[in-house]
Design an enzyme around this catalytic site. Sequence first.
Site, mmCIF file in Angstrom:
data_model
loop_
_atom_site.group_PDB
_atom_site.id
_atom_site.type_symbol
_atom_site.label_atom_id
_atom_site.label_comp_id
_atom_site.label_asym_id
_atom_site.label_seq_id
_atom_site.Cartn_x
_atom_site.Cartn_y
_atom_site.Cartn_z
ATOM 1 N N LEU A 132 0.719 -1.080 -0.301
ATOM 2 C CA LEU A 132 0.110 0.189 -0.161
ATOM 3 C C LEU A 132 0.925 0.935 -0.344
ATOM 4 O O LEU A 132 2.261 1.126 0.320
ATOM 5 C CB LEU A 132 -1.065 0.553 1.285
ATOM 6 C CG LEU A 132 -1.751 -1.041 1.414
ATOM 7 C CD1 LEU A 132 -2.774 -0.746 2.698
ATOM 8 C CD2 LEU A 132 -2.456 -0.947 0.404
ATOM 9 N N ASP A 133 0.825 2.362 -0.906
ATOM 10 C CA ASP A 133 1.138 3.209 -1.060
ATOM 11 C C ASP A 133 0.839 4.115 1.069
ATOM 12 O O ASP A 133 0.885 3.938 1.985
ATOM 13 C CB ASP A 133 0.490 4.756 -1.326
ATOM 14 C CG ASP A 133 0.148 4.684 -3.027
ATOM 15 O OD1 ASP A 133 0.874 2.990 -3.360
ATOM 16 O OD2 ASP A 133 -0.814 5.101 -3.656
ATOM 17 N N ARG A 134 2.141 4.974 1.287
ATOM 18 C CA ARG A 134 2.412 5.117 2.320
ATOM 19 C C ARG A 134 1.079 6.063 3.222
ATOM 20 O O ARG A 134 0.861 5.518 4.831
ATOM 21 C CB ARG A 134 3.718 6.435 3.001
ATOM 22 C CG ARG A 134 3.588 6.816 3.501
ATOM 23 C CD ARG A 134 5.275 7.462 3.871
ATOM 24 N NE ARG A 134 5.143 9.308 3.080
ATOM 25 C CZ ARG A 134 4.238 9.770 3.400
ATOM 26 N NH1 ARG A 134 4.049 9.963 5.044
ATOM 27 N NH2 ARG A 134 3.847 11.157 3.086
#
Length: 293
Positions: A132-134
Site C-alpha cells: 500500500l502507498d504510505r
Amino acid sequence: MEFEWQHHGDAVSMKHFLTTHGISMRLIKAVKHGDGQFIVNQQVQTGVITVQAGDVAGIRLPDEAADPSVTISEQPITVIYEDANWLVVNKPAGLTSVPGPSNRTDTLVNRVKGYLVAHQAPNQKPHLITRLDRDTSGLVLVAKHRVAQSMTTWAPMAATIKKTYLAWVTGQLTPASGTIDAPIGQVDAQPRRVVTDSGQKAVTKYWVQTTYPTATQVKLQLVTGRTHQIRVHLTHLGHPLLGDALYGGPMALIKRQALHAATLQLTDPFTGHDFSWQAPLPADLTQLVNQLK
C-alpha cells in the site's frame, strides 16, 4: 521446511510435479543449485527425477534467516491473522511499506521483521505480497516463507486473491457502478502518474456506496495493480480522493488520501480453506465520514 504432496496420475518429471503444486521455477532452480533438496517418499533425490503414481514428493528447504541489511524496528504491528504460512496486517496511514532511500529503519517490512524475530519465528524474512502507498491504510498480506510467496504467483491461487478498497472522492460520482479501463504511465521521473495511451493497461471496478452533498464514498476492486492506480483513475474521472495533495484532492477535511484497503480474500493453497478479512476504519476516516454526514 518441508512441503510434499502425493501424486495421482501418470509419471511426470519433478519439475512438472512441483509447478503444478505452485512451486515457482525460480525456487526449483534454487533447489537445483543446492539451496534445498528434492524428496520422493522421504528420500533425497538428485539428477533426473521422475515422480510415479502414488509417490509423495516435494522439496525440503532451509529456514530463511533474517536479512542483515534490513533493520529491525520494534514498533508494533496490528496482526489481523497469522498461521505458519501467512500474516495479515492492518497497516496504518503514514507508514511506508518497504525500505527505500527516505526510510530504511521503520517501514512495515522493518516492523514485521521485528515481530518475527521477537517471536522466534523459524523464517525471519518477510515477503510482502500486497503493498500500500504510505498514506493508504488497511490490509497487507505477508508470506512468512519462500514457498508461500511462490504460491501467490501460481495462477490457481492468484485468481483467488481479491482486495476491495474504500475511497472518498470529491463530487457525486456517476454512474453508480462501472469499470475504468484506462492505461496508466509516468511522465519523466515524476511521482505523479497519468492516464496516457502509451501507459500500461489498468482496469478498476467501482461501486458507489454513499453519496454526500459534496463527496462520494465508493468501493473499488483492482483488476490490475499499477502504481497509484485508484488515485489516477478517479482523478481521470474528475473525482480525486479527498486529502490527496499529489492529485489535486481537497485537504480541508483530511490530511492524507482518503483510501483504505478494507477487505482481503484468498483460498489458502496449503489447506484449501477460504479466508476473508476486514479492516475497520481508522479514526481519521471515521471522523471524515461523520463530517460528511
